[in-house]
Write a protein that holds these residues in place. Structure first.
Motif, mmCIF file in Angstrom:
data_model
loop_
_atom_site.group_PDB
_atom_site.id
_atom_site.type_symbol
_atom_site.label_atom_id
_atom_site.label_comp_id
_atom_site.label_asym_id
_atom_site.label_seq_id
_atom_site.Cartn_x
_atom_site.Cartn_y
_atom_site.Cartn_z
ATOM 1 N N VAL A 174 2.806 -2.024 -11.434
ATOM 2 C CA VAL A 174 3.984 -1.836 -10.418
ATOM 3 C C VAL A 174 5.192 -2.883 -10.771
ATOM 4 O O VAL A 174 6.203 -2.477 -10.944
ATOM 5 C CB VAL A 174 3.571 -1.964 -8.891
ATOM 6 C CG1 VAL A 174 4.925 -1.999 -8.081
ATOM 7 C CG2 VAL A 174 2.876 -0.829 -8.579
ATOM 8 N N VAL A 175 4.507 -3.963 -11.132
ATOM 9 C CA VAL A 175 5.497 -5.065 -11.441
ATOM 10 C C VAL A 175 6.235 -5.026 -13.018
ATOM 11 O O VAL A 175 7.311 -5.200 -13.096
ATOM 12 C CB VAL A 175 4.826 -6.528 -11.222
ATOM 13 C CG1 VAL A 175 5.728 -7.527 -11.839
ATOM 14 C CG2 VAL A 175 4.197 -6.828 -9.980
ATOM 15 N N ALA A 176 5.318 -4.624 -13.812
ATOM 16 C CA ALA A 176 5.958 -4.336 -15.102
ATOM 17 C C ALA A 176 6.896 -2.959 -15.005
ATOM 18 O O ALA A 176 8.063 -3.410 -15.767
ATOM 19 C CB ALA A 176 4.702 -3.925 -16.060
ATOM 20 N N ALA A 177 6.612 -1.989 -14.567
ATOM 21 C CA ALA A 177 7.596 -0.921 -14.275
ATOM 22 C C ALA A 177 8.848 -1.438 -13.532
ATOM 23 O O ALA A 177 9.867 -1.215 -13.940
ATOM 24 C CB ALA A 177 6.824 0.048 -13.408
ATOM 25 N N PHE A 178 8.718 -2.297 -12.488
ATOM 26 C CA PHE A 178 9.841 -2.859 -11.649
ATOM 27 C C PHE A 178 10.790 -3.643 -12.674
ATOM 28 O O PHE A 178 11.888 -3.739 -12.710
ATOM 29 C CB PHE A 178 9.356 -3.857 -10.676
ATOM 30 C CG PHE A 178 10.542 -4.572 -10.042
ATOM 31 C CD1 PHE A 178 11.056 -3.950 -9.126
ATOM 32 C CD2 PHE A 178 11.056 -5.788 -10.471
ATOM 33 C CE1 PHE A 178 12.530 -4.803 -8.372
ATOM 34 C CE2 PHE A 178 11.920 -6.521 -9.811
ATOM 35 C CZ PHE A 178 12.738 -6.006 -8.796
ATOM 36 N N THR A 179 10.160 -4.505 -13.632
ATOM 37 C CA THR A 179 10.609 -5.358 -14.760
ATOM 38 C C THR A 179 11.440 -4.512 -15.590
ATOM 39 O O THR A 179 12.437 -4.930 -15.983
ATOM 40 C CB THR A 179 9.559 -6.129 -15.412
ATOM 41 O OG1 THR A 179 8.965 -7.061 -14.486
ATOM 42 C CG2 THR A 179 10.439 -6.974 -16.243
ATOM 43 N N ALA A 180 10.681 -3.236 -16.152
ATOM 44 C CA ALA A 180 11.613 -2.556 -17.042
ATOM 45 C C ALA A 180 12.714 -1.840 -16.420
ATOM 46 O O ALA A 180 14.064 -1.700 -16.951
ATOM 47 C CB ALA A 180 10.634 -1.493 -17.399
ATOM 48 N N LEU A 181 12.665 -1.513 -15.090
ATOM 49 C CA LEU A 181 13.928 -1.195 -14.459
ATOM 50 C C LEU A 181 14.963 -2.117 -14.034
ATOM 51 O O LEU A 181 16.283 -1.663 -14.197
ATOM 52 C CB LEU A 181 13.445 -0.274 -13.056
ATOM 53 C CG LEU A 181 12.752 0.904 -13.241
ATOM 54 C CD1 LEU A 181 12.228 1.532 -11.899
ATOM 55 C CD2 LEU A 181 13.516 1.982 -13.797
ATOM 56 N N TYR A 182 14.590 -2.932 -13.624
ATOM 57 C CA TYR A 182 15.391 -4.305 -13.221
ATOM 58 C C TYR A 182 15.170 -5.627 -14.155
ATOM 59 O O TYR A 182 14.761 -6.568 -13.356
ATOM 60 C CB TYR A 182 15.474 -4.567 -11.698
ATOM 61 C CG TYR A 182 15.499 -3.290 -11.059
ATOM 62 C CD1 TYR A 182 16.743 -2.460 -10.727
ATOM 63 C CD2 TYR A 182 14.356 -2.408 -10.327
ATOM 64 C CE1 TYR A 182 16.647 -1.241 -10.162
ATOM 65 C CE2 TYR A 182 14.317 -1.352 -9.729
ATOM 66 C CZ TYR A 182 15.340 -0.766 -9.576
ATOM 67 O OH TYR A 182 15.611 0.300 -8.785
ATOM 68 N N PRO A 183 15.454 -5.556 -15.190
ATOM 69 C CA PRO A 183 15.000 -6.822 -16.094
ATOM 70 C C PRO A 183 15.788 -8.192 -15.755
ATOM 71 O O PRO A 183 15.243 -9.051 -15.964
ATOM 72 C CB PRO A 183 15.448 -6.427 -17.548
ATOM 73 C CG PRO A 183 16.549 -5.354 -17.410
ATOM 74 C CD PRO A 183 16.039 -4.473 -16.185
ATOM 75 N N ASP A 184 16.945 -7.794 -15.064
ATOM 76 C CA ASP A 184 17.819 -9.048 -14.743
ATOM 77 C C ASP A 184 17.624 -9.427 -13.171
ATOM 78 O O ASP A 184 18.072 -10.406 -12.635
ATOM 79 C CB ASP A 184 19.307 -8.899 -14.704
ATOM 80 C CG ASP A 184 19.572 -8.730 -16.463
ATOM 81 O OD1 ASP A 184 19.027 -9.454 -17.339
ATOM 82 O OD2 ASP A 184 20.460 -7.972 -16.667
ATOM 83 N N ALA A 185 16.914 -8.660 -12.525
ATOM 84 C CA ALA A 185 16.357 -9.231 -11.148
ATOM 85 C C ALA A 185 15.740 -10.672 -11.296
ATOM 86 O O ALA A 185 14.567 -10.846 -11.819
ATOM 87 C CB ALA A 185 15.430 -8.135 -10.509
ATOM 88 N N GLU A 186 15.879 -11.571 -10.346
ATOM 89 C CA GLU A 186 15.792 -12.768 -10.178
ATOM 90 C C GLU A 186 14.161 -12.889 -9.464
ATOM 91 O O GLU A 186 14.498 -12.358 -8.181
ATOM 92 C CB GLU A 186 16.541 -13.718 -9.734
ATOM 93 C CG GLU A 186 17.623 -13.868 -10.578
ATOM 94 C CD GLU A 186 18.692 -15.033 -10.272
ATOM 95 O OE1 GLU A 186 19.083 -15.662 -9.249
ATOM 96 O OE2 GLU A 186 19.351 -15.562 -11.569
ATOM 97 N N MET A 187 13.248 -13.500 -9.664
ATOM 98 C CA MET A 187 12.274 -13.315 -8.955
ATOM 99 C C MET A 187 11.652 -14.998 -8.706
ATOM 100 O O MET A 187 11.798 -15.700 -9.572
ATOM 101 C CB MET A 187 10.857 -12.510 -9.842
ATOM 102 C CG MET A 187 11.258 -11.154 -10.205
ATOM 103 S SD MET A 187 10.073 -10.410 -11.340
ATOM 104 C CE MET A 187 8.817 -10.450 -10.795
ATOM 105 N N MET A 188 10.779 -15.134 -7.692
ATOM 106 C CA MET A 188 10.282 -16.290 -7.297
ATOM 107 C C MET A 188 8.627 -16.076 -7.291
ATOM 108 O O MET A 188 8.520 -15.186 -6.661
ATOM 109 C CB MET A 188 10.970 -17.022 -5.786
ATOM 110 C CG MET A 188 12.268 -17.032 -5.592
ATOM 111 S SD MET A 188 12.900 -18.638 -6.612
ATOM 112 C CE MET A 188 11.817 -19.840 -5.494
#
Length: 247
Positions: A174-188
């Motif tokens: 799920v996290v990898a898919a999220f990253t592919a969709l929103y690569p510039d999203a900032e995460m903590m």
């Protein structure tokens, strides 16, 4: 904060979290924990303890509250799912999100056990040189092991008798898919006091997981995380490319 988070959880994500919590309560406080963990955790496929349904049920089993991980294992996994699942579920729809989640979990199971087989095969070679058969070793059917090879034998037994539990592999998908969709999203994340873009953080986590997995650090199924992430990333790339042609 948490109130807003859980109020916005989408149906499939919410039901997965509820089911995980129910199974955790059943395994730790209702039924004998030995029964649940022996039957629904994921053992190595050639282990005498392996059951076919474990490839799915292990995703709903988490470390016992009596273990070193305690309740933090399920709490961290469910918080991560609640954080990333709804966004992905809204993008994919319920059906595809559910498919991605479970296929990522299966990918986690597959890659983790591929690595475990490599470890088993490596430790089996000295035993084979002593005349033992791989067909017997791989199911734990060996008795007399030379003293100098007892460590090899014990490592094989550990592989066959130590199960994998947790939803982490599916959640990494799920996290990898999220990253592919929103690569510039900032995460903590814990231990890092500043936000990092998803496209930077995920590769760091994957490389770290490879290193930790090769060195068997912490008794964690690191290669399961990698397997889940690979499947999630591939699926979102395929579906993202075809989303205007396939409903």
């Amino acid at each position: 904060m948490f109130d807003n988070l859980f109020r916005n959880i989408t149906p499939v994500t919410r039901n997965i979290i509820i089911l995980n919590v129910i199974v955790y309560v059943l395994a730790n406080f209702i039924f004998s924990s030995n029964f649940m963990y022996a039957n629904f955790s994921a053992f190595f496929p050639t282990s005498p303890f392996f059951k076919s349904w474990q490839i799915i049920t292990h995703m709903f089993m988490h470390a016992s509250y009596k273990s070193g991980m305690g309740i933090m294992h399920i709490a961290f996994n469910m918080l991560a799912l609640a954080s990333f699942g709804p966004l992905l579920e809204r993008f994919l729809g319920e059906k595809k999100f559910l498919i991605l989640y479970f296929l990522s979990g299966l990918g986690a199971f597959a890659l983790f056990n591929l690595w475990e087989y490599f470890q088993l095969y490596k430790n089996a070679q000295p035993l084979i040189a002593e005349g033992m058969k791989m067909s017997d070793i791989i199911i734990g059917n060996f008795n007399k092991v030379p003293i100098r090879l007892e460590e090899n034998g014990q490592k094989i037994i550990d592989i066959l008798s130590t199960p994998m539990v947790g939803a982490s592999g599916a959640i990494f998908g799920v996290v990898a898919a999220f990253t592919a969709l929103y690569p510039d999203a900032e995460m903590m994340i814990m231990f890092i006091p500043f936000p990092i873009k998803a496209k930077i953080l995920l590769p760091i986590v994957i490389v770290g997981s490879v290193f930790l997995g090769i060195n068997n650090v912490g008794g964690i199924a690191h290669f399961a995380h990698i397997g889940g992430a690979i499947v999630g990333y591939i699926l979102i790339k395929i579906w993202g490319r075809n989303r205007y042609r396939i409903n």
